[in-house]
Design a protein around this motif. Sequence first.
Motif, mmCIF file in Angstrom:
data_model
loop_
_atom_site.group_PDB
_atom_site.id
_atom_site.type_symbol
_atom_site.label_atom_id
_atom_site.label_comp_id
_atom_site.label_asym_id
_atom_site.label_seq_id
_atom_site.Cartn_x
_atom_site.Cartn_y
_atom_site.Cartn_z
ATOM 1 N N LEU A 1 6.777 -14.336 -2.532
ATOM 2 C CA LEU A 1 6.430 -14.804 -1.188
ATOM 3 C C LEU A 1 6.722 -13.806 -0.059
ATOM 4 C CD1 LEU A 1 7.239 -18.601 -1.353
ATOM 5 C CD2 LEU A 1 5.031 -17.478 -1.407
ATOM 6 N N PRO A 2 7.871 -13.123 -0.007
ATOM 7 C CA PRO A 2 8.052 -12.147 1.080
ATOM 8 C C PRO A 2 7.020 -11.010 1.072
ATOM 9 C CG PRO A 2 10.175 -12.776 0.235
ATOM 10 C CD PRO A 2 9.142 -13.372 -0.694
ATOM 11 N N PRO A 3 6.663 -10.412 -0.104
ATOM 12 C CA PRO A 3 5.583 -9.418 -0.057
ATOM 13 C C PRO A 3 4.233 -10.025 0.332
ATOM 14 C CG PRO A 3 6.883 -9.113 -2.036
ATOM 15 C CD PRO A 3 7.336 -10.393 -1.416
ATOM 16 N N ALA A 4 3.983 -11.275 -0.049
ATOM 17 C CA ALA A 4 2.738 -11.924 0.367
ATOM 18 C C ALA A 4 2.717 -12.122 1.872
ATOM 19 C CB ALA A 4 2.570 -13.260 -0.353
ATOM 20 N N ALA A 5 3.868 -12.473 2.454
ATOM 21 C CA ALA A 5 3.944 -12.619 3.914
ATOM 22 C C ALA A 5 3.696 -11.277 4.598
ATOM 23 C CB ALA A 5 5.299 -13.177 4.318
ATOM 24 N N TRP A 6 4.264 -10.204 4.041
ATOM 25 C CA TRP A 6 4.020 -8.878 4.616
ATOM 26 C C TRP A 6 2.540 -8.519 4.502
ATOM 27 C CZ3 TRP A 6 2.121 -4.702 1.886
ATOM 28 C CH2 TRP A 6 2.042 -3.516 2.598
ATOM 29 N N TRP A 7 1.928 -8.814 3.350
ATOM 30 C CA TRP A 7 0.523 -8.489 3.137
ATOM 31 C C TRP A 7 -0.358 -9.244 4.125
ATOM 32 C CZ3 TRP A 7 -3.265 -11.416 -0.041
ATOM 33 C CH2 TRP A 7 -4.451 -10.705 -0.228
ATOM 34 N N ILE A 8 -0.100 -10.522 4.331
ATOM 35 C CA ILE A 8 -0.894 -11.297 5.278
ATOM 36 C C ILE A 8 -0.657 -10.799 6.705
ATOM 37 C CG2 ILE A 8 -1.087 -13.608 6.305
ATOM 38 C CD1 ILE A 8 -0.859 -14.672 3.413
ATOM 39 N N GLY A 9 0.552 -10.292 6.974
ATOM 40 C CA GLY A 9 0.831 -9.715 8.288
ATOM 41 C C GLY A 9 0.059 -8.439 8.564
ATOM 42 N N THR A 10 -0.440 -7.767 7.519
ATOM 43 C CA THR A 10 -1.207 -6.537 7.727
ATOM 44 C C THR A 10 -2.690 -6.796 7.969
ATOM 45 O OG1 THR A 10 -1.605 -6.238 5.361
ATOM 46 C CG2 THR A 10 0.394 -5.219 6.287
ATOM 47 N N PHE A 11 -3.128 -8.040 7.854
ATOM 48 C CA PHE A 11 -4.550 -8.335 8.058
ATOM 49 C C PHE A 11 -4.955 -8.108 9.508
ATOM 50 C CE2 PHE A 11 -5.101 -11.724 4.493
ATOM 51 C CZ PHE A 11 -4.940 -10.738 3.548
ATOM 52 N N ASP A 12 -6.186 -7.621 9.683
ATOM 53 C CA ASP A 12 -6.753 -7.503 11.015
ATOM 54 C C ASP A 12 -7.176 -8.894 11.485
ATOM 55 O OD1 ASP A 12 -6.463 -4.764 11.105
ATOM 56 O OD2 ASP A 12 -8.406 -4.429 10.169
ATOM 57 N N THR A 13 -6.916 -9.165 12.742
ATOM 58 C CA THR A 13 -7.381 -10.432 13.320
ATOM 59 C C THR A 13 -8.174 -10.120 14.574
ATOM 60 O OG1 THR A 13 -5.457 -10.748 14.740
ATOM 61 C CG2 THR A 13 -5.305 -11.631 12.515
ATOM 62 N N TYR A 14 -8.846 -11.144 15.064
ATOM 63 C CA TYR A 14 -9.579 -10.991 16.328
ATOM 64 C C TYR A 14 -8.634 -10.902 17.513
ATOM 65 C CZ TYR A 14 -14.138 -11.890 14.314
ATOM 66 O OH TYR A 14 -15.292 -11.802 13.593
ATOM 67 N N TYR A 15 -7.380 -11.257 17.322
ATOM 68 C CA TYR A 15 -6.471 -11.370 18.451
ATOM 69 C C TYR A 15 -5.511 -10.212 18.579
ATOM 70 C CZ TYR A 15 -8.295 -15.979 17.726
ATOM 71 O OH TYR A 15 -9.142 -17.027 17.532
#
Length: 155
Positions: A140-154
Amino acid sequence: MSVVMVFFGLGFMGGWAAALAALAYAVVTLVRARPWDRPRRPGPPAVRLLVPAPAYLRFDRRLAAAVLLADLWLVSAVIVFGADGVFTEEWMGYPGMVDPTGQGYQAGAESLLRTTAWWTAGTALLARCWTTAGVQLCVLPPAAWWIGTFDTYYT
């Protein structure tokens, strides 16, 4: 839609059933063990505390598999719900209309994954399920980091 999004979509749709089936299998494993096979009898108290009996180790391994499936389901749910107007990664395809209420979605998803990891790992440590706690802290912590690297519109 790319192959990766199909994987996460299928993981979201069927992952909960697989996780529940694996959890039921783990519980049946523990229940089927005789009550006197669960605690470790020989050895000093520290060994009995740190090294569970073989029946309990089997339960821990099966519980770790169930928790891994549940973690994959949770990460898939975060990605599938975020792909509809929050994340703009190229492998997700067109994300749809931009949802203005999704500005805090990425931070909330990261917080959810990290909080879930620490609470479930802590509970597993209290129950002496060492393998399960390790799985929670490695997924879960690496998954949270991975999702944190996603580009968003905001951003």
